[in-house]
Design a protein around this motif. Structure first.
Motif, PDB file in Angstrom:
ATOM      1  N   TYR A 161       7.294  -5.376  -0.338  1.00  0.00           N
ATOM      2  CA  TYR A 161       7.845  -5.717  -1.633  1.00  0.00           C
ATOM      3  C   TYR A 161       9.390  -5.283  -1.684  1.00  0.00           C
ATOM      4  CZ  TYR A 161       2.951  -5.599  -2.817  1.00  0.00           C
ATOM      5  OH  TYR A 161       1.703  -6.082  -3.093  1.00  0.00           O
ATOM      6  N   ALA A 277      -3.808  -0.575  -8.892  1.00  0.00           N
ATOM      7  CA  ALA A 277      -2.896  -0.886  -9.310  1.00  0.00           C
ATOM      8  C   ALA A 277      -2.410  -2.421  -9.753  1.00  0.00           C
ATOM      9  CB  ALA A 277      -1.766  -0.633  -7.967  1.00  0.00           C
ATOM     10  N   ALA A 278      -3.148  -3.296  -8.968  1.00  0.00           N
ATOM     11  CA  ALA A 278      -3.106  -4.677  -9.333  1.00  0.00           C
ATOM     12  C   ALA A 278      -3.748  -5.069 -10.851  1.00  0.00           C
ATOM     13  CB  ALA A 278      -3.922  -5.503  -8.526  1.00  0.00           C
ATOM     14  N   GLU A 281      -0.983  -3.392 -13.208  1.00  0.00           N
ATOM     15  CA  GLU A 281       0.001  -4.416 -13.301  1.00  0.00           C
ATOM     16  C   GLU A 281      -0.369  -5.524 -14.220  1.00  0.00           C
ATOM     17  OE1 GLU A 281       2.697  -7.270 -10.255  1.00  0.00           O
ATOM     18  OE2 GLU A 281       0.533  -6.888  -9.912  1.00  0.00           O
ATOM     19  N   TRP A 282      -1.384  -5.993 -14.167  1.00  0.00           N
ATOM     20  CA  TRP A 282      -1.839  -7.118 -14.834  1.00  0.00           C
ATOM     21  C   TRP A 282      -1.962  -6.791 -16.414  1.00  0.00           C
ATOM     22  CZ3 TRP A 282      -6.838  -7.620 -17.532  1.00  0.00           C
ATOM     23  CH2 TRP A 282      -7.132  -8.605 -18.101  1.00  0.00           C
ATOM     24  N   TYR A 288       4.475  -4.390  -9.416  1.00  0.00           N
ATOM     25  CA  TYR A 288       3.229  -3.979  -8.819  1.00  0.00           C
ATOM     26  C   TYR A 288       3.496  -2.593  -7.931  1.00  0.00           C
ATOM     27  CZ  TYR A 288      -0.569  -3.363  -5.631  1.00  0.00           C
ATOM     28  OH  TYR A 288      -1.752  -2.718  -4.928  1.00  0.00           O
ATOM     29  N   SER A 291       3.285   0.286 -10.532  1.00  0.00           N
ATOM     30  CA  SER A 291       1.807   0.363 -11.130  1.00  0.00           C
ATOM     31  C   SER A 291       1.084   1.250  -9.970  1.00  0.00           C
ATOM     32  CB  SER A 291       1.286  -1.068 -11.294  1.00  0.00           C
ATOM     33  OG  SER A 291       1.807  -1.781 -12.256  1.00  0.00           O
TER      34      SER A 291
END
Length: 347
Positions: A161, A277-278, A281-282, A288, A291
């Motif tokens: 990232y 974490a995903a 994030e959503w 990400y 999160s």
């Protein structure tokens, strides 16, 4: 012993400084962590528990507090529902992974569960002995989990990232600091230690440090003061070396005795954290990596230091972790009672 500690800390600070100068993500933190792991595995484990660790936690907390803005309270309220969901999933995952550990190893249910309690490592290790669990095994698994996460996440951020860290990975810079700000820093640390002596709560040192740093920064300096980046870097390196040195030979051999299940369960924990974490994030729209740092069960101080090192919302990360740890210890007796009943019925 004191001489060895000074040498170990000196090497950690030097390596952290070099990695920060080379713009390695979380260079200060990784320098301390690698030094601690190397020293603990190949030389000897040094005891940094107790007040040395508390003082470093206070330094990290105060540093985060100086960065804090009043808008953070609105953000925390805004993320209440995602945080509640992440807390529920994290507690459920701890129970589930503990159940797997109990069935895949010869550990008793309480020891297996305490090994997988998601966060508050120091407090969990201390409590595990009171409840009759084998706190040596609990300490070994928590140490391995936190060390693995702290070591892995900066590399994950840097290599997968890089866009989120673009322009944020600052190298080492020797900045000046006014005497009044230095006095405020030391005052905040002393007040933090005093508050923790008076009222011991889970993640208390970090919480008091953030609170005291914020009060002094906002009301004494009217928000005009900031701490040099190397102050945070020193705190990160010290956290790193004090965490890393716990991963010593006895810890390694204790995990080796458990066998492959310990590695598999650690991998499951990590995959769960990536998935959580995903979801976070959503639900929040946060990046990400922010999160991940906010939800991963790898220690409030360690993840706050990592967030500070990567310049990824350290005040938000620290606040969400403190809420998680406090909620965990509110529900922990309830979970343990359920586990004891289930174990008694199984017998």
């Amino acid at each position: 012993m004191l001489r060895e500690k000074v040498i170990c800390v000196g090497v950690a600070l030097l390596l952290g400084c070099i990695l920060a100068f080379l713009r390695i993500p979380a260079g200060w933190l990784l320098g301390g962590l690698l030094t601690g792991i190397g020293y603990g595995l190949f030389i000897k484990r040094l005891a940094f528990e107790g007040w040395p660790f508390r003082i470093v936690l206070a330094l990290v907390g105060v540093n985060v507090g100086f960065m804090m803005q009043t808008e953070i309270f609105q953000l925390i309220a805004q993320y209440f529902v995602p945080l509640l969901l992440s807390l529920t999933l994290t507690l459920a995952a701890g129970v589930g992974i503990g159940w797997l550990m109990n069935h895949w190893t010869n550990l008793d249910p309480l020891t297996a569960y305490f090994c997988c309690v998601p966060g508050g490592a120091s407090e969990v290790i201390a409590l595990s002995g009171d409840y009759g669990a084998d706190n040596r095994v609990v300490a070994a698994f928590h140490t391995a989990r936190i060390t693995f996460f702290v070591l892995t996440i900066p590399f994950l951020a840097g290599f997968f990232y890089p866009d989120e860290l673009q322009g944020k990975s600052a190298g080492f810079a020797l900045e000046g600091m006014e005497l009044s700000v230095l006095a405020g820093l030391f005052t905040a640390i002393l007040v933090t230690i005093l508050l923790f002596r008076l009222w011991k709560v889970p993640a208390g040192t970090l919480f008091y440090g953030i609170f005291t740093g914020f009060i002094i920064s906002e009301w004494v300096f009217a928000g005009s003061a900031s701490l040099p980046s190397y102050i945070g870097g020193i705190g990160q390196a010290l956290i790193g070396v004090m965490v890393g040195i716990r991963f010593d030979r006895p810890t390694f051999f204790k995990l080796k005795d458990i066998g492959k299940p310990s590695a598999v369960l650690l991998a499951i924990y990590f995959l769960f954290s990536l998935t959580l974490a995903a979801i976070f994030e959503w639900m929040t729209g946060l990046p990400y990596m922010t999160s991940l740092l906010s939800t991963v069960p790898a220690g409030a101080a360690e993840m706050s230091s990592t967030a500070m090192a990567l310049h990824l919302e350290p005040t938000l990360v620290a606040s969400l972790h403190i809420i998680r740890v406090i909620a965990l210890f509110i529900f922990l007796p309830f979970c343990i009672n359920l586990l004891k009943r289930a174990a008694e019925q199984g017998n």
